[in-house]
Design an enzyme around this catalytic site. Sequence first.
Site, PDB file in Angstrom:
ATOM      1  N   GLU A  11    -116.568  51.431 -76.747  1.00  0.00           N
ATOM      2  CA  GLU A  11    -116.331  52.206 -77.934  1.00  0.00           C
ATOM      3  C   GLU A  11    -117.559  53.119 -79.220  1.00  0.00           C
ATOM      4  O   GLU A  11    -118.488  52.527 -78.707  1.00  0.00           O
ATOM      5  CB  GLU A  11    -116.313  50.404 -78.852  1.00  0.00           C
ATOM      6  CG  GLU A  11    -115.976  51.327 -80.691  1.00  0.00           C
ATOM      7  CD  GLU A  11    -114.800  49.851 -80.864  1.00  0.00           C
ATOM      8  OE1 GLU A  11    -114.834  48.983 -80.412  1.00  0.00           O
ATOM      9  OE2 GLU A  11    -114.833  49.786 -81.713  1.00  0.00           O
TER      10      GLU A  11
ATOM     11  N   GLU B  99    -107.552  47.581 -86.900  1.00  0.00           N
ATOM     12  CA  GLU B  99    -108.740  46.247 -87.903  1.00  0.00           C
ATOM     13  C   GLU B  99    -109.003  46.356 -89.291  1.00  0.00           C
ATOM     14  O   GLU B  99    -110.110  46.814 -89.709  1.00  0.00           O
ATOM     15  CB  GLU B  99    -110.204  47.259 -86.236  1.00  0.00           C
ATOM     16  CG  GLU B  99    -110.241  47.566 -85.378  1.00  0.00           C
ATOM     17  CD  GLU B  99    -110.918  47.409 -84.681  1.00  0.00           C
ATOM     18  OE1 GLU B  99    -111.104  48.570 -84.909  1.00  0.00           O
ATOM     19  OE2 GLU B  99    -111.586  46.939 -83.619  1.00  0.00           O
TER      20      GLU B  99
ATOM     21  N   ASP C  66    -113.036  55.066 -82.589  1.00  0.00           N
ATOM     22  CA  ASP C  66    -112.592  54.210 -83.433  1.00  0.00           C
ATOM     23  C   ASP C  66    -112.759  55.538 -84.462  1.00  0.00           C
ATOM     24  O   ASP C  66    -113.831  55.295 -84.807  1.00  0.00           O
ATOM     25  CB  ASP C  66    -114.078  53.509 -83.602  1.00  0.00           C
ATOM     26  CG  ASP C  66    -113.393  52.053 -84.732  1.00  0.00           C
ATOM     27  OD1 ASP C  66    -113.346  53.116 -86.199  1.00  0.00           O
ATOM     28  OD2 ASP C  66    -113.544  51.165 -84.730  1.00  0.00           O
TER      29      ASP C  66
ATOM     30  N   ASP D  32    -121.079  51.730 -91.175  1.00  0.00           N
ATOM     31  CA  ASP D  32    -119.210  51.080 -90.388  1.00  0.00           C
ATOM     32  C   ASP D  32    -118.661  49.463 -91.433  1.00  0.00           C
ATOM     33  O   ASP D  32    -118.869  48.770 -91.159  1.00  0.00           O
ATOM     34  CB  ASP D  32    -119.984  50.190 -89.050  1.00  0.00           C
ATOM     35  CG  ASP D  32    -118.630  49.490 -88.233  1.00  0.00           C
ATOM     36  OD1 ASP D  32    -117.407  49.311 -88.817  1.00  0.00           O
ATOM     37  OD2 ASP D  32    -119.208  48.857 -87.459  1.00  0.00           O
TER      38      ASP D  32
ATOM     39  N   HIS E  52    -114.863  48.640 -92.720  1.00  0.00           N
ATOM     40  CA  HIS E  52    -113.032  49.635 -92.596  1.00  0.00           C
ATOM     41  C   HIS E  52    -112.590  49.145 -93.442  1.00  0.00           C
ATOM     42  O   HIS E  52    -112.619  48.603 -95.129  1.00  0.00           O
ATOM     43  CB  HIS E  52    -112.857  48.941 -91.106  1.00  0.00           C
ATOM     44  CG  HIS E  52    -113.041  48.050 -90.525  1.00  0.00           C
ATOM     45  ND1 HIS E  52    -112.631  47.632 -88.822  1.00  0.00           N
ATOM     46  CD2 HIS E  52    -114.856  49.647 -89.523  1.00  0.00           C
ATOM     47  CE1 HIS E  52    -113.601  48.018 -87.925  1.00  0.00           C
ATOM     48  NE2 HIS E  52    -114.016  49.237 -87.911  1.00  0.00           N
TER      49      HIS E  52
ATOM     50  N   HIS F 204    -118.281  46.829 -77.970  1.00  0.00           N
ATOM     51  CA  HIS F 204    -119.537  47.249 -78.943  1.00  0.00           C
ATOM     52  C   HIS F 204    -120.852  47.152 -77.316  1.00  0.00           C
ATOM     53  O   HIS F 204    -121.059  46.821 -76.576  1.00  0.00           O
ATOM     54  CB  HIS F 204    -120.120  46.494 -79.982  1.00  0.00           C
ATOM     55  CG  HIS F 204    -118.932  46.850 -81.133  1.00  0.00           C
ATOM     56  ND1 HIS F 204    -119.428  46.767 -81.756  1.00  0.00           N
ATOM     57  CD2 HIS F 204    -117.406  47.192 -80.770  1.00  0.00           C
ATOM     58  CE1 HIS F 204    -117.938  46.683 -82.564  1.00  0.00           C
ATOM     59  NE2 HIS F 204    -117.582  46.480 -82.189  1.00  0.00           N
TER      60      HIS F 204
ATOM     61  N   HIS G 226    -109.213  52.944 -82.231  1.00  0.00           N
ATOM     62  CA  HIS G 226    -108.747  51.872 -83.523  1.00  0.00           C
ATOM     63  C   HIS G 226    -108.656  53.050 -85.017  1.00  0.00           C
ATOM     64  O   HIS G 226    -109.370  54.052 -84.773  1.00  0.00           O
ATOM     65  CB  HIS G 226    -110.216  51.273 -83.564  1.00  0.00           C
ATOM     66  CG  HIS G 226    -110.299  50.031 -82.145  1.00  0.00           C
ATOM     67  ND1 HIS G 226    -111.414  49.492 -82.207  1.00  0.00           N
ATOM     68  CD2 HIS G 226    -110.107  49.804 -81.473  1.00  0.00           C
ATOM     69  CE1 HIS G 226    -111.515  48.950 -81.149  1.00  0.00           C
ATOM     70  NE2 HIS G 226    -110.327  49.036 -80.593  1.00  0.00           N
TER      71      HIS G 226
ATOM     72  N   ARG H 119    -117.931  36.322 -82.549  1.00  0.00           N
ATOM     73  CA  ARG H 119    -118.909  36.252 -83.196  1.00  0.00           C
ATOM     74  C   ARG H 119    -119.794  34.820 -82.881  1.00  0.00           C
ATOM     75  O   ARG H 119    -120.312  34.489 -82.630  1.00  0.00           O
ATOM     76  CB  ARG H 119    -118.880  35.841 -84.633  1.00  0.00           C
ATOM     77  CG  ARG H 119    -118.562  36.696 -86.151  1.00  0.00           C
ATOM     78  CD  ARG H 119    -119.229  36.823 -87.050  1.00  0.00           C
ATOM     79  NE  ARG H 119    -118.092  38.385 -87.699  1.00  0.00           N
ATOM     80  CZ  ARG H 119    -119.067  38.975 -87.474  1.00  0.00           C
ATOM     81  NH1 ARG H 119    -119.720  39.509 -86.813  1.00  0.00           N
ATOM     82  NH2 ARG H 119    -118.856  39.934 -88.178  1.00  0.00           N
TER      83      ARG H 119
ATOM     84  N   TYR I 216    -118.460  40.833 -80.764  1.00  0.00           N
ATOM     85  CA  TYR I 216    -119.372  41.334 -81.128  1.00  0.00           C
ATOM     86  C   TYR I 216    -120.648  40.923 -81.033  1.00  0.00           C
ATOM     87  O   TYR I 216    -121.879  41.753 -80.815  1.00  0.00           O
ATOM     88  CB  TYR I 216    -119.460  41.552 -82.950  1.00  0.00           C
ATOM     89  CG  TYR I 216    -118.343  42.299 -83.624  1.00  0.00           C
ATOM     90  CD1 TYR I 216    -117.609  43.239 -83.150  1.00  0.00           C
ATOM     91  CD2 TYR I 216    -117.226  41.120 -84.208  1.00  0.00           C
ATOM     92  CE1 TYR I 216    -116.242  43.700 -83.578  1.00  0.00           C
ATOM     93  CE2 TYR I 216    -116.678  40.911 -84.920  1.00  0.00           C
ATOM     94  CZ  TYR I 216    -115.742  43.152 -84.951  1.00  0.00           C
ATOM     95  OH  TYR I 216    -114.809  43.272 -85.386  1.00  0.00           O
TER      96      TYR I 216
ATOM     97  N   HIS J 117    -116.144  54.115 -87.187  1.00  0.00           N
ATOM     98  CA  HIS J 117    -116.868  54.198 -86.352  1.00  0.00           C
ATOM     99  C   HIS J 117    -117.409  56.139 -86.071  1.00  0.00           C
ATOM    100  O   HIS J 117    -118.587  56.630 -86.451  1.00  0.00           O
ATOM    101  CB  HIS J 117    -117.448  54.350 -85.263  1.00  0.00           C
ATOM    102  CG  HIS J 117    -116.550  52.709 -85.469  1.00  0.00           C
ATOM    103  ND1 HIS J 117    -117.037  51.093 -84.275  1.00  0.00           N
ATOM    104  CD2 HIS J 117    -116.960  51.606 -86.404  1.00  0.00           C
ATOM    105  CE1 HIS J 117    -117.046  50.168 -84.467  1.00  0.00           C
ATOM    106  NE2 HIS J 117    -116.023  50.525 -85.867  1.00  0.00           N
TER     107      HIS J 117
ATOM    108  N   HIS K 163    -110.932  43.305 -76.631  1.00  0.00           N
ATOM    109  CA  HIS K 163    -112.349  43.276 -77.078  1.00  0.00           C
ATOM    110  C   HIS K 163    -113.240  41.725 -76.926  1.00  0.00           C
ATOM    111  O   HIS K 163    -113.104  41.125 -76.927  1.00  0.00           O
ATOM    112  CB  HIS K 163    -111.983  43.105 -78.382  1.00  0.00           C
ATOM    113  CG  HIS K 163    -112.656  43.827 -79.518  1.00  0.00           C
ATOM    114  ND1 HIS K 163    -114.384  43.995 -79.280  1.00  0.00           N
ATOM    115  CD2 HIS K 163    -113.147  45.255 -80.772  1.00  0.00           C
ATOM    116  CE1 HIS K 163    -115.099  44.612 -80.448  1.00  0.00           C
ATOM    117  NE2 HIS K 163    -113.939  45.768 -80.950  1.00  0.00           N
TER     118      HIS K 163
HETATM  119 ZN    ZN Z   1    -116.692  49.447 -87.002  1.00  0.00          ZN
HETATM  120 FE    FE Z   2    -113.160  49.531 -83.461  1.00  0.00          FE
HETATM  121 FE    FE Z   3    -114.905  47.053 -81.825  1.00  0.00          FE
END
Ligand code: ZN
Ligand code: FE
Ligand code: FE
Length: 275
Positions: free
Chosen positions: A142, A255, A175, A223, A225, A107, A210, A37, A70, A178, A67
Amino acid sequence: MPYLGCHLSASAGNMAMVQTARSIGADTFAFFTRNPRGSKAKKLDLSDCAAAMAALETWGFGKVVAHGAYTMNLCTADSEARAFAAEVLCDDLRRMAALPGQYYNFHPGSHVGQGTAVAVEQIADALKKAMAPGYPVTVLLETMAGKGSEVGGRFEELKAIIDAVGSKELGVCLDTCHVYDGGYDIVNDLDGVLAEFDSVVGLHRLKALHLNDTKNPFASHKDRHECIGQGSLGLEAFRRIVNHPLLRDKPMILETPNELPGYAAEIRLLREMMI
Ligand code: ZN
Ligand code: FE
Ligand code: FE
C-alpha cells in the site's frame, strides 16, 4: 468501470461478506485477515471460502482486497517482533491461498530509525519467505502517507521492495488519502501522478485503490481519512478518479469513517458520477 466496495467485518465469514457487499450495491470488498490491531485470526473454513469464490463469480464481483493487520511491522528494529510479524505474514498468505486469484494488501511498515534501505531489505526478506513460487494471490504494497518513519510514502520505496523481492506477482494498492498526504497532487494533477507512478513502478503493478478523502491539507504526512467529498480532496477529484481510463476495471475500496449505510450512500454517489 471500476468495482466499488468497502471494508466489511470478517466475523461472519467470507460468504456473509459477499452477501453484505451485494446488499449495499458493492461489487468488491475488503476485510482484515485478523483483528486489525491484534494478531488473532479466525479458523479457516474452506467450504465457506469455496462458496464465497463461487458467489463472487456468479455476481460478477471484482477482486476482493484483503488487508493485513496494521500491527504487522515487517521492518521493526526489534528482531523478535520482526520475526513474529514475518510469521503473521506467512500465516496470512497461507490462509489467503483459499481465495485464489484475489488480492492481499498490507502496509510495508515503519523503519523506526533503522533507515529505509534496511527496512526495504527486511520487508523483501519476509515476502520472499512467505510467497512460495506460483503463489495464487497477488500481494499488494500500500502507498503510505509517510507519517513518522513509514516506508512506502514514495513510489521509489515501493519499487525498491518490488525489485528486492524480484517477484512478478507483487502489486500496489494506491490509497488516495495517503498519496495526497504524502505529497502526490491527485487533485490538480492526477494524470501527472499516474505518469510518475508509471515511470517509477509501472502502471501494470497498480491493482487496486483505496478511496478516502483526507482531513488534512496536501503533503501533510498525517493519514486521517475523511468521507468522500468532505475533505481536502473533494468530490471532483473522485469524479476524475472513478472515470479515469487508466483506473478502469480496478477494485476501489472505501475506508472512510462510515458504518454500512454511509458506505452504501458513498457507493451510490460514486456510481452516479461514473460516465
Ligand atoms: Zn490510512
Ligand atoms: Fe488504505
Ligand atoms: Fe491500509
